[in-house]
Design an enzyme around this catalytic site. Structure first.
Site, PDB file in Angstrom:
ATOM      1  N   SER A  16       0.637  -1.067  -0.171  1.00 51.89           N
ATOM      2  CA  SER A  16      -0.104  -0.213  -0.050  1.00 51.89           C
ATOM      3  C   SER A  16       0.644   0.983  -0.313  1.00 51.89           C
ATOM      4  O   SER A  16       0.259   2.306  -0.148  1.00 51.89           O
ATOM      5  CB  SER A  16      -0.991  -0.216   1.371  1.00 51.89           C
ATOM      6  OG  SER A  16      -0.013   0.272   2.316  1.00 51.89           O
ATOM      7  N   GLY A  17       2.426   1.112   0.823  1.00 54.31           N
ATOM      8  CA  GLY A  17       3.008   2.545   0.531  1.00 54.31           C
ATOM      9  C   GLY A  17       3.109   2.381   1.881  1.00 54.31           C
ATOM     10  O   GLY A  17       3.768   3.596   1.913  1.00 54.31           O
ATOM     11  N   GLY A  18       2.626   1.434   2.884  1.00 57.57           N
ATOM     12  CA  GLY A  18       2.730   2.098   4.170  1.00 57.57           C
ATOM     13  C   GLY A  18       4.321   1.094   4.835  1.00 57.57           C
ATOM     14  O   GLY A  18       4.344   0.272   4.126  1.00 57.57           O
TER      15      GLY A  18
ATOM     16  N   CYS B  62     -14.667  -3.178   1.666  1.00 61.13           N
ATOM     17  CA  CYS B  62     -13.746  -3.066   0.502  1.00 61.13           C
ATOM     18  C   CYS B  62     -12.255  -4.559   1.442  1.00 61.13           C
ATOM     19  O   CYS B  62     -11.655  -5.415   0.204  1.00 61.13           O
ATOM     20  CB  CYS B  62     -12.946  -2.063   1.567  1.00 61.13           C
ATOM     21  SG  CYS B  62     -11.028  -1.915   0.289  1.00 61.13           S
TER      22      CYS B  62
ATOM     23  N   CYS C 209     -10.350   5.174   2.599  1.00 61.62           N
ATOM     24  CA  CYS C 209      -9.182   5.557   1.202  1.00 61.62           C
ATOM     25  C   CYS C 209     -10.197   6.089   0.670  1.00 61.62           C
ATOM     26  O   CYS C 209      -8.922   6.959  -0.561  1.00 61.62           O
ATOM     27  CB  CYS C 209      -9.007   3.995   0.554  1.00 61.62           C
ATOM     28  SG  CYS C 209     -10.293   2.662   0.467  1.00 61.62           S
TER      29      CYS C 209
END
Length: 377
Positions: A10-12, A99, A201
């Site tokens: 996720s880029g986390g 989700c 999100c």
């Protein structure tokens, strides 16, 4: 032969460390960045491009390939339209749960299998139990709480079927958040000091009310006290949730006692918002709730006529509440949940999630409760 794992990146920091840990454990690892929302051109709200850049930086650092996939159409059809319908019906939905069920697991697994994956992996703070079979002979894996009690995310994953849990690895579910940060710093990952994402999100950093009114017309109405007295106007019932403190827009009420005001009830029929004082106001208390279309992780749950004892949460991070579940024959896969102690501000549209010790059994959306209705309605 190495097993191939596709990590949802996720880029986390959590998914970054998950990918690094799986490499250390000897898996053949690749990443997948999912884009689930098409932001408007020129908006500064969505951080998707920044997140993709961070995911790519981590992938480059640890030496893995990063795939990308666009699930925006699936997200709109399976998650967002339901989100809007729930708000339009006066309930307060939790889109993150849907989700996870429909996109971050179901669509992700389907896509990962086309890439030749043996497993997927995510950065969720949960654990997977040993694979087993239910009474129909279907293989599944139990969903277990994460080791870090403060970060445990099983509440948000309760609707994911055990057959999908069976194909998923949760590397950070076995460790605590501070340790995840330390691992990221030690590996000099670009996400080591990145803040955890907050909010839904597709909304990003926008004000929720501003976002919602783009899609649903606001219907202002009266604010009334718990005795029926009109004291002001609300902007639309969809902007308020049960138990909410503040943000009601009243200011000081003449003749009222000092103290905070809380949302006690939403009178949908007359478009009135009922408020009152007192954190434990009687109109917010309930001991029974009803839910339907329950998602059981195992695909089933035996509930005898005498009821099934377990614990439940009606919101994230709530301490476990002792309860008994009964079948509700009037509803499709429905249950009635009776709590041992009164519960505060149980909110229709949110989820009730069931546990037995470390095992998350599943859950469903709350339809209504036995909280009292104001006398004047």
């Amino acid at each position: 032969m190495q097993q191939r794992v596709i990590v949802g990146m996720s880029g986390g920091v959590d998914s970054s460390v998950s990918a690094a840990l799986l490499l250390q454990q000897g898996y053949q690892v690749e990443g997948l960045f999912m884009k689930n929302w098409e932001e408007d051109d020129g908006t500064e709200y969505c951080t998707a491009l920044e997140d993709l850049a961070d995911a790519q930086a981590v992938a480059d650092k640890i030496g893995i390939k990063l795939h990308t996939a666009n699930f925006a159409m699936e997200y709109w059809d399976r998650v967002f339209e339901h989100f809007l319908a729930e708000y339009a019906a006066g309930r307060t939905p939790n889109p993150d749960i849907l989700c996870n069920k429909e996109i971050k697991f179901r669509a992700f697994i389907d896509h990962a299998m086309t890439l030749g994956a043996d497993f997927i992996a995510t950065g969720h703070y949960t654990r997977r139990g040993e694979s087993m079979q239910n009474s129909r002979g279907e293989s599944y894996a139990p969903l277990l709480r994460g080791v870090d009690n403060n970060k445990d995310q099983s509440y948000f994953l309760h609707a994911v079927h055990g057959r999908e849990i069976n194909k998923t690895l949760f590397p950070v579910g076995e460790i605590e958040k501070p340790e995840v940060r330390k691992i990221a710093e030690k590996l000099d990952l670009a996400t080591a000091k990145k803040k955890d994402s907050t909010g839904i999100c597709f909304i990003g950093e926008r004000r929720f009310n501003d976002f919602l009114k783009q899609y649903l017309p606001a219907q202002p109405g009266k604010i009334v006290l718990d005795n029926g007295k009109e004291v002001g106007e609300h902007h639309g019932l969809m902007y308020y949730t049960l138990g909410q403190r503040g943000g009601i827009g009243l200011g000081g009420l003449k003749g009222a006692a000092e103290g905070a005001w809380f949302v006690l009830h939403k009178d949908l029929e007359n478009n009135r918002l009922v408020i009152g004082q007192g954190h434990e106001h009687p109109l917010m208390q309930s001991t029974t709730l009803w839910s339907q279309d329950i998602d059981w992780v195992a695909g089933e749950q035996d509930i005898p006529a005498s009821g099934f004892r377990c614990t439940a949460k009606t919101r994230y991070r709530q301490p476990d509440q002792a309860c008994t579940i009964y079948r509700d024959e009037d509803r499709n896969n429905g249950v009635r949940v009776e709590f041992d102690e009164p519960q505060r501000a149980v909110t229709p549209g949110q989820s009730v999630v069931f546990y037995t010790n470390e095992i998350c059994l599943g859950g469903g959306v709350i339809l209504h409760t036995d909280a009292p209705t104001p006398d004047f309605i």
